[in-house]
Design a protein around this motif. Structure first.
Motif, PDB file in Angstrom:
ATOM      1  N   ASP A 184      17.334   0.358   0.778  1.00 26.18           N
ATOM      2  CA  ASP A 184      18.517  -0.092   1.432  1.00 26.18           C
ATOM      3  C   ASP A 184      18.295  -0.449   2.743  1.00 26.18           C
ATOM      4  N   LYS A 185      17.737   0.186   3.643  1.00 26.64           N
ATOM      5  CA  LYS A 185      17.120  -0.087   5.089  1.00 26.64           C
ATOM      6  C   LYS A 185      16.472  -1.526   5.077  1.00 26.64           C
ATOM      7  N   LEU A 186      15.591  -1.631   4.361  1.00 24.06           N
ATOM      8  CA  LEU A 186      14.938  -3.015   4.096  1.00 24.06           C
ATOM      9  C   LEU A 186      16.053  -4.034   3.675  1.00 24.06           C
ATOM     10  N   ARG A 187      16.745  -3.612   2.789  1.00 26.40           N
ATOM     11  CA  ARG A 187      18.036  -5.011   2.561  1.00 26.40           C
ATOM     12  C   ARG A 187      18.629  -5.100   3.792  1.00 26.40           C
ATOM     13  N   VAL A 188      19.229  -4.165   4.435  1.00 26.37           N
ATOM     14  CA  VAL A 188      20.251  -4.210   5.731  1.00 26.37           C
ATOM     15  C   VAL A 188      19.385  -4.795   6.872  1.00 26.37           C
ATOM     16  N   ALA A 189      18.196  -4.698   7.115  1.00 23.38           N
ATOM     17  CA  ALA A 189      17.301  -5.570   8.073  1.00 23.38           C
ATOM     18  C   ALA A 189      17.307  -6.650   7.527  1.00 23.38           C
ATOM     19  N   ASP A 190      17.031  -7.067   6.357  1.00 22.55           N
ATOM     20  CA  ASP A 190      16.900  -8.465   6.114  1.00 22.55           C
ATOM     21  C   ASP A 190      18.224  -9.105   6.159  1.00 22.55           C
ATOM     22  N   SER A 191      19.419  -8.649   5.986  1.00 31.40           N
ATOM     23  CA  SER A 191      20.543  -9.473   6.084  1.00 31.40           C
ATOM     24  C   SER A 191      21.218  -9.232   7.281  1.00 31.40           C
ATOM     25  N   LEU A 192      20.892  -8.175   8.437  1.00 28.04           N
ATOM     26  CA  LEU A 192      21.599  -8.132   9.576  1.00 28.04           C
ATOM     27  C   LEU A 192      21.056  -9.132  10.489  1.00 28.04           C
ATOM     28  N   VAL A 193      19.779  -9.496  10.647  1.00 25.26           N
ATOM     29  CA  VAL A 193      18.807 -10.255  11.410  1.00 25.26           C
ATOM     30  C   VAL A 193      18.217 -11.337  10.819  1.00 25.26           C
ATOM     31  N   LYS A 194      18.777 -12.369  11.502  1.00 24.10           N
ATOM     32  CA  LYS A 194      18.170 -13.809  11.223  1.00 24.10           C
ATOM     33  C   LYS A 194      17.098 -14.203  12.058  1.00 24.10           C
ATOM     34  N   ASN A 195      16.798 -13.811  13.139  1.00 24.94           N
ATOM     35  CA  ASN A 195      15.636 -14.150  13.814  1.00 24.94           C
ATOM     36  C   ASN A 195      14.315 -13.420  13.165  1.00 24.94           C
TER      37      ASN A 195
ATOM     38  N   THR B  67      20.740   1.267  14.121  1.00 25.56           N
ATOM     39  CA  THR B  67      21.990   0.729  13.383  1.00 25.56           C
ATOM     40  C   THR B  67      21.513   0.361  11.879  1.00 25.56           C
ATOM     41  N   THR B  68      20.521  -0.104  11.832  1.00 22.85           N
ATOM     42  CA  THR B  68      19.926  -0.264  10.203  1.00 22.85           C
ATOM     43  C   THR B  68      19.994   0.845   9.595  1.00 22.85           C
ATOM     44  N   ASN B  69      19.549   1.938  10.216  1.00 28.67           N
ATOM     45  CA  ASN B  69      19.537   3.196   9.544  1.00 28.67           C
ATOM     46  C   ASN B  69      21.070   3.577   9.068  1.00 28.67           C
ATOM     47  N   ASN B  70      22.022   3.650   9.927  1.00 26.62           N
ATOM     48  CA  ASN B  70      23.356   3.978   9.665  1.00 26.62           C
ATOM     49  C   ASN B  70      24.125   2.961   8.982  1.00 26.62           C
ATOM     50  N   ILE B  71      23.838   1.799   8.939  1.00 26.06           N
ATOM     51  CA  ILE B  71      24.553   0.907   8.061  1.00 26.06           C
ATOM     52  C   ILE B  71      24.075   1.043   6.581  1.00 26.06           C
ATOM     53  N   ALA B  72      22.898   1.030   6.624  1.00 27.43           N
ATOM     54  CA  ALA B  72      22.116   1.492   5.132  1.00 27.43           C
ATOM     55  C   ALA B  72      22.684   2.532   4.655  1.00 27.43           C
ATOM     56  N   LEU B  73      22.909   3.954   5.431  1.00 29.24           N
ATOM     57  CA  LEU B  73      23.379   5.254   5.157  1.00 29.24           C
ATOM     58  C   LEU B  73      24.784   4.646   4.512  1.00 29.24           C
ATOM     59  N   ASN B  74      25.644   4.077   5.276  1.00 30.40           N
ATOM     60  CA  ASN B  74      26.889   3.867   4.641  1.00 30.40           C
ATOM     61  C   ASN B  74      27.014   3.346   3.230  1.00 30.40           C
TER      62      ASN B  74
ATOM     63  N   SER C 111      23.296   6.115  20.985  1.00 27.31           N
ATOM     64  CA  SER C 111      23.597   7.632  20.990  1.00 27.31           C
ATOM     65  C   SER C 111      24.913   7.490  19.957  1.00 27.31           C
ATOM     66  N   LYS C 112      25.335   6.409  19.844  1.00 28.85           N
ATOM     67  CA  LYS C 112      26.535   6.658  18.536  1.00 28.85           C
ATOM     68  C   LYS C 112      26.063   6.296  17.111  1.00 28.85           C
ATOM     69  N   GLU C 113      25.005   5.441  17.126  1.00 29.28           N
ATOM     70  CA  GLU C 113      24.306   5.240  15.846  1.00 29.28           C
ATOM     71  C   GLU C 113      23.536   6.425  15.414  1.00 29.28           C
ATOM     72  N   VAL C 114      23.170   7.226  16.104  1.00 25.83           N
ATOM     73  CA  VAL C 114      22.402   8.609  15.446  1.00 25.83           C
ATOM     74  C   VAL C 114      23.197   9.791  15.169  1.00 25.83           C
ATOM     75  N   TYR C 115      24.578   9.736  15.512  1.00 27.50           N
ATOM     76  CA  TYR C 115      25.685  10.913  15.388  1.00 27.50           C
ATOM     77  C   TYR C 115      25.334  11.463  13.960  1.00 27.50           C
ATOM     78  N   PRO C 116      25.657  10.474  13.022  1.00 23.85           N
ATOM     79  CA  PRO C 116      25.788  11.034  11.621  1.00 23.85           C
ATOM     80  C   PRO C 116      24.490  11.711  11.273  1.00 23.85           C
ATOM     81  N   PHE C 117      23.550  11.450  11.622  1.00 22.72           N
ATOM     82  CA  PHE C 117      22.132  11.732  11.223  1.00 22.72           C
ATOM     83  C   PHE C 117      21.807  13.169  12.027  1.00 22.72           C
ATOM     84  N   VAL C 118      21.914  13.168  13.128  1.00 24.39           N
ATOM     85  CA  VAL C 118      21.757  14.670  14.019  1.00 24.39           C
ATOM     86  C   VAL C 118      22.713  15.434  13.893  1.00 24.39           C
TER      87      VAL C 118
END
Length: 467
Positions: free
Chosen positions: A260-271, A231-238, A180-187
């Motif tokens: 940017d979203k692909l780059r954030v997903a790649d760096s944020l998640v290691k699993n 979260t990926t959407n939001n960090i990538a937006l920033n 709910s917090k992550e969607v705020y800037p988009f909605v």
């Protein structure tokens, strides 16, 4: 009643070990004759329904946790722990809403499904709350979270629970709150996303410091998956706003932002498993909505460089190839259909006038009904246009035929794919709302439009007036 008695008594059989569970169900208006059970995206078994549309399955050496049961394109989760003996009943026309559990383990699963349905209602409220100022919005969703926690604590005082249930129920509340917090800037209705982000309280995203973005336990958990995407959407937006053209309004569909979203997903998640799922989701999501096909190879190349999932890579490459074959101006490809008299024909033989081709599935029942109402309206307004409607399911002719007749829709110009899997890939049918407009010469005019779009009729007139 006899089935329930047998079902609940089976736990008292000759089992010498305690690490087992039973799952059974009755499907009303089944879309197929089987149910698929899986865990963490790994299929465990496919169980055939009996002549009363019921099934019963025993888990030996149970790995306690969340399992998925899949039927006719719909999927739902169930929590199974040792000695559970769980039975459910559902109607495919209202899959989630009709789902009710009985037996040993029913209380925790009814709690979880009721919370799932309640979240669907609350999400509509949250979208309205997103128009509030940040501190007011935060107060509202804090109150919602407190209400859910109180409800969970009340449940735990009334019924005996397990640590596993407690963990999952609490995670549901937390991840839904974080999302709910992550969607705020988009909605939020403001177009200046940078200003919206700057207006947020400094502590607004403090919880990110405590999140495990590599928690394999929650890999297939809907709330966790949604949270990671938001979260990926939001960090990538920033990040995107820092290097994008300041004079250019933010567009979710921009190539730069999606890279940017692909780059954030790649760096944020290691699993690898979690990361690959995220990368696949963002790549397909962009490709399915992208109107500028020259950008497809760029996204494909970036996705392939980051993903380690060979199956996913193959699927995305094939999807892009299908999109290339459907470019505007190209000849519509050959696709085999079957009408409801079981007569086989090629779709191209039906196109000799401006034609609209749309799709439906029993899985998306509301879309099926609303799209047919809209198509009937369009048929009346544009008699010179042919409207071809194709069911994409692989359940045979009788099920979709029954669905059409039950809803009083005519069978004229209604078809099913002869080879659903191959045809869905060839026409790159994603999302389900996708509509293709073809001119009288079988040339593609619009390869991915929507009959509900505000400019669809304008597009239709353009196709009609083409020479």
């Amino acid at each position: 009643m006899l089935f329930l008695i047998l079902f609940n008594c089976k736990k008292d059989g000759n089992n010498s070990e305690d690490n087992y569970a039973y799952l059974g169900g009755e499907i009303i208006n089944p879309n197929s004759d089987f149910v698929v059970i899986s865990k963490s995206d790994v299929v465990i078994d496919s169980i055939k329904l009996d002549n009363k549309n019921r099934f019963l399955y025993k888990f030996n050496d149970l790995d306690a946790g969340l399992y998925s049961f899949y039927h006719g394109g719909e999927i739902q989760m169930v929590l199974l722990e040792p000695k559970d003996s769980l039975f459910f009943r559902l109607n495919t026309f209202e899959f989630d809403e009709s789902l009710v559990f009985t037996g040993i383990g029913d209380k925790k699963n009814n709690y979880l499904i009721n919370e799932f349905l309640e979240n669907e209602v609350q999400e509509k409220k949250i979208f309205k709350f997103c128009q509030l100022k940040p501190h007011v919005y935060e107060h509202r969703i804090d109150s919602l979270k407190a209400y859910k926690l109180d409800k969970l604590n009340t449940f735990k005082t009334k019924y005996e629970t397990t640590p596993l249930f407690d963990k999952i129920a609490k995670a549901n509340i937390d991840f839904h709150y974080y999302s709910s917090k992550e969607v705020y800037p988009f909605v939020h209705h403001g177009e200046n996303k940078e200003a919206i982000l700057k207006a947020l309280p400094k502590h607004f995203y403090n919880y990110r410091k405590t999140i495990n973005y590599n928690d394999a336990f929650y890999k297939s958990h809907q709330h966790y998956t949604s949270f990671l995407r938001y979260t990926t959407n939001n960090i990538a937006l920033n990040d995107h706003l820092k290097h994008s053209n300041e004079d250019e309004a933010f567009r979710r569909s921009s190539l730069c932002y999606n890279l940017d979203k692909l780059r954030v997903a790649d760096s944020l998640v290691k699993n690898d498993a979690i990361k690959n799922d995220l990368l696949y989701y963002f790549a397909i999501n962009f490709l399915s909505k992208n109107k500028h096909t020259e950008n497809n190879p760029v996204i494909l190349k970036d996705y392939l460089s980051k993903s380690t999932d060979e199956k996913g890579k193959t699927l995305v490459k094939r999807y892009v190839a299908s999109l290339d074959n459907l470019k505007e101006g190209a000849t519509f490809p050959s696709v085999k259909l079957v009408d409801y008299n079981n007569k086989e024909l090629d779709l191209n033989t039906l196109i000799n006038t401006p034609t609209v081709i749309s799709f439906w599935s029993s899985t998306y029942y509301n879309h099926f009904k609303e799209s047919h109402y809209k198509l009937n309206e369009l048929k009346t307004k544009y008699p010179e246009v042919k409207f071809i409607v194709i069911n994409i399911d692989n359940y045979g002719l009788e099920k979709p035929k029954h669905t059409l007749k039950e809803n009083r829709f005519k069978l004229k110009d209604e078809y099913q794919f002869k080879m659903p899997e191959e045809s869905i890939e060839a026409l790159a049918i994603q999302p389900m709302t996708k509509t293709i407009v073809v001119d009288k010469n079988q040339k593609i005019v619009y390869n991915n439009t929507n009959i509900f779009s505000i400019n669809f009729e304008e597009q239709l007139l353009g196709a009609i007036n083409r020479k």
